[in-house]
Design an enzyme around this catalytic site. Sequence first.
Site, short mmCIF file in Angstrom:
data_model
loop_
_atom_site.label_atom_id
_atom_site.label_comp_id
_atom_site.label_asym_id
_atom_site.label_seq_id
_atom_site.Cartn_x
_atom_site.Cartn_y
_atom_site.Cartn_z
N HIS A 1 -29.80 -33.52 18.87
CA HIS A 1 -29.61 -32.24 18.00
C HIS A 1 -28.37 -31.35 18.05
O HIS A 1 -28.83 -29.47 18.51
CB HIS A 1 -30.67 -31.62 18.65
CG HIS A 1 -31.90 -32.37 18.86
ND1 HIS A 1 -33.36 -32.47 17.26
CD2 HIS A 1 -32.75 -33.49 19.22
CE1 HIS A 1 -33.48 -33.28 17.90
NE2 HIS A 1 -33.82 -33.62 18.44
N SER B 1 -3.13 -21.16 11.20
CA SER B 1 -2.84 -20.43 10.69
C SER B 1 -2.63 -19.23 10.66
O SER B 1 -0.87 -19.02 11.17
CB SER B 1 -4.23 -19.29 11.56
OG SER B 1 -4.99 -18.34 11.31
#
Length: 455
Positions: A157, A279
């Site tokens: 999970h 970026s």
Amino acid sequence: MKRSLWGDGRGLDESIAAYTAGDDRRWDQRLLRWDVIGTMAHAAGLARIGLLEAAEHAALAGELARTLADADAGIFAVTEDDEDAHSALEHRLIDRLGELGEKVHAGRSRNDQVMAALRLYLRAELIELQREVIAAARALLGFGRANASVVLPGFTHLRRAMPSSIGLWAAGYAEVLLDDLGPLGAALELADRGPLGSAAGYGAPLPLDRRGVSDALGFAAPQLASTAVQLSRGKLEAVVLGGLWTVARDLAALSWDVILYTSDEHGYLVLPGELATGSSIMPHKHNPDVFELTRGRAGVVAGLAVQAMAVAGSLPGGYHRDLQLTKGPVMEGIDTVRAMLRMVADAVPRLGVDAGRCAASLSGDLLATDEVFRRVRAGAPFRAAYREVAAEIAGGAVPPALEPAEVLAVRRHLGGAGAPALDELEEVAGRAERRLDERHRAASSAIDRLIGASR
Ligand code: ARG
């Protein structure tokens, strides 16, 4: 399109011709060499039943050998003047050989011609792709071996679960990739049937030597019923794409893990500068675009599989032009998954491992289950030990710290974090490679014989 193989010579409306060809010529470029090879086998078959004299066959075979060389050199190509690869080939033979060139289409149709070319193409690609799968699995096994005893959290999970190891992480992906040789191999079996002589789908009123033609192309067997051939088109493409998707899916899951593990918050793996993208606004960024695109491309491959299923799944028996639309998806899928495999095989060995971050992760909740099993090994019933540890943790206790070596020492069962079966998986890879080599030799020696006999 200047001329077509069919009709009464009045020609087709230009815009209709462009629409029906679509991007088929681009994909057919890859089929051209295989169509020439299929034609070599077909011509030899016509000679065996007396439809070509020995001298005619020799002239035709010689021209086909030159055509193959020209196709491989890029001198002979599908142009805007041709409807497709098959038209380009027949036009070339007629231009060069006149009446003899006009004899070659006896007993065949573009419908079985495209199937032969596609299957020969797919057979070669599926063997090659399986080699790439083995190479990617081996890259993972090498990475796993180099870092076998580095412990890191295993997640369920996406939450900290139990200790794992880099060796086990890598072994899992290597094993599922090697499993994918199964679906890809099943697709290869489906591709390995000789379609020639089924013609448009109902054979021809000629004593065609279908078995001989199939054998000459190295197919495992001819496809028996003429009607089965067109029923297989699109289905094979969907099965190939399904097999490709199993690979793509594994590489996507692996990519997801790498994206997570190289994140600032986890940091078990390190993305080296040469694999990271930046970026345009944030100067500090080292982004895992290369793995994100691998994850994303698995979705693209699923979409291509659905395209083939949707087109083929909407048709009754017999040939329908719709089937042409399954060609692009399967070829695009092959290109996409090959690129993904190469990227993973190249990038995984270059990933760094931050042993410090990995060791520091081995604490607290991650060791709760180890404490339960320490008590089980000392004789406590599992459920009682579980309840005790749960209650202690709820009361604020922290599970005792453990060294990585201790954690691995109690996980030496088959496929545990301390014994991830890397050597056995290496043997699986070796056996798969030997099988593929044999398969490749069988297919290519038939093709080489056919080409050799044409010269
Ligand atoms: N390019 C066509 C295809 O991919 C070749 C077969 C054309 N046959 C026909 N009956 N129109 O299906």
